[in-house]
Design an enzyme around this catalytic site. Structure first.
Site: not given
Ligand code: NAD
Length: 372
Positions: A118, A123, A126, A129, A229
């Protein structure tokens, strides 16, 4: 290179790993073979792939490529069609040690996209997500569909209707989208999470954060989590949270639970006693149902009514929004490919890259990443 896109075969899987948008970009420098019908469940006909520059073929042809793009880990039957040395990319479940060992034994190079770190650079690739965002949206849609009252406050000639009260448990990507979606529908929202930075995010979306105080340094430290997390909280903190949640749940009309601890069973946050305290006709959507559930009464793949409360245990909500889920997933895959394909269109895996190190499950017959 030859890039194959087989149809997904896992029951309920509606997504596809490439869309005409991403195929068009890949087909500019590679031969792309899409299995006939691979996009049908996501409303993408073969003709759209053809128009984007792909060849339509059989499963055998799609698997017999240098690079195979998947959504889910290949089953044993699918694996049997993949040649040694093939690069396989998908949500391959890094916690499934048996599957990783089988892929390694077969000489595959396998990347599990959901294991990407992460970090800012990761991003755009990902997948957790992109898919959790969709699932959070769909959870609210399902809840609204089952709930027998309005979500927004309404003032009508026949009287006033109160806004629905929505409680969100676990505010990661899915929870934030669930808050935003419920807010757009006019609900009044409260939310709980273990991680301290979440409070500000919840409040910025116009929802109320349920503050469970941290009473010891140990609680405060664990609550920080690791790499974004959550970690399992001490029993004393969870007991205080349960007490507050019980009181808030009794007032709620809809509860969406999303709380997960990576690689572990989901924490129980809505006990049977809490369900009993809820109003008849209330709705719970347990998004953690595949990891054991945040509510012990939820059942995988089913909607059940217990103590007058409708509990939705639909697994893999992103599959219910197949077209957009595929569109975002395919873009994640395309961004990942930029890391392992050089400008000349050849495979070049930068072993020292942080994203590669985290996602590469096996290569050259060896398992490279521990399963836990
Ligand atoms: P997740 O799916 O692992 O878990 C969902 C949420 O459940 C988390 O917010 C977690 O804290 C919460 N939770 C766990 N135990 C709980 C409990 N007992 N009570 C209440 N809540 C509990 O989370 P996620 O959606 O994968 O997001 C994790 C974090 O990673 C978030 O902070 C997110 O913003 C961040 N993130 C960063 C990037 C990036 O920088 N590239 C990308 C995506 C997500």
């Amino acid at each position: 290179m030859r890039i194959g896109i087989p149809a997904e075969t896992r029951p309920g899987e509606t997504r596809v790993a490439a869309t005409p948008e991403t195929v068009k970009k890949l087909a500019a420098s590679h031969a792309v073979i899409v299995q006939s019908g691979a996009g049908i469940a996501a409303s993408i006909p073969d003709a759209a792939y053809l128009a984007a520059g792909a060849t339509i073929g059989t499963a055998i042809e799609a698997f017999a490529c240098d690079l195979v793009l998947k959504v889910r880990a290949p089953s044993a039957d699918e694996r049997a069609q993949i040649r040694p040395g093939t690069v396989v990319i998908g949500m391959l479940n890094p916690f499934d040690a048996d599957n990783t060992a089988a892929m390694a034994a077969q000489g595959l190079t396998a990347f599990a996209l959901e294991a990407a770190p992460r970090i800012t650079r990761a991003q755009s690739l990902d997948v957790l997500s992109s898919q959790a965002n969709i699932a959070g949206y769909k959870a609210v849609m399902l809840a609204a569909n089952t709930y027998q009252r309005f979500m927004p406050m309404l003032m009508t000639a026949a009287g006033t209707v109160k806004a629905a009260r929505v409680l969100i448990m676990g505010v990661g990507v899915a929870g934030l989208q669930a808050i935003a979606t419920a807010k757009r529908l006019g609900a009044v929202i409260e939310a709980s999470d273990v991680r301290p930075p979440v409070k500000e995010q919840v409040e910025s979306l116009g929802a109320k954060f349920i503050d469970v105080p941290y009473l010891t340094d140990e609680e405060r430290e664990i609550a920080q989590g690791v790499g974004g997390y959550a970690r399992p909280m001490p029993a004393a903190w969870l007991a205080r949270q349960a007490e507050l949640v019980h009181a808030r749940a009794a007032q709620a009309d809809i509860i969406i639970t999303t709380a997960l601890i990576p690689g572990r069973r989901a924490p129980v946050l809505i006990s049977e006693d809490t369900v009993k305290a809820m109003k008849p006709g209330s709705v719970i959507v347990d998004m953690a149902v595949e990891q054991g559930g945040n509510c012990p009464l939820s059942e995988l793949g089913k909607t059940v009514t217990k103590h007058g409360v409708h509990i939705i245990g639909e697994a893999n909500l992103a599959c219910l929004v197949a077209a957009d889920a595929s569109a975002l997933y395919a873009r994640n895959v395309l961004d990942f490919l930029k890391l392992i394909i050089d400008p000349a269109g050849q495979l070049a895996i930068p072993a020292d890259d942080e994203i590669i190190a985290a996602t590469l499950l096996c290569h050259g017959g060896a398992t490279l990443r521990k399963a836990a």
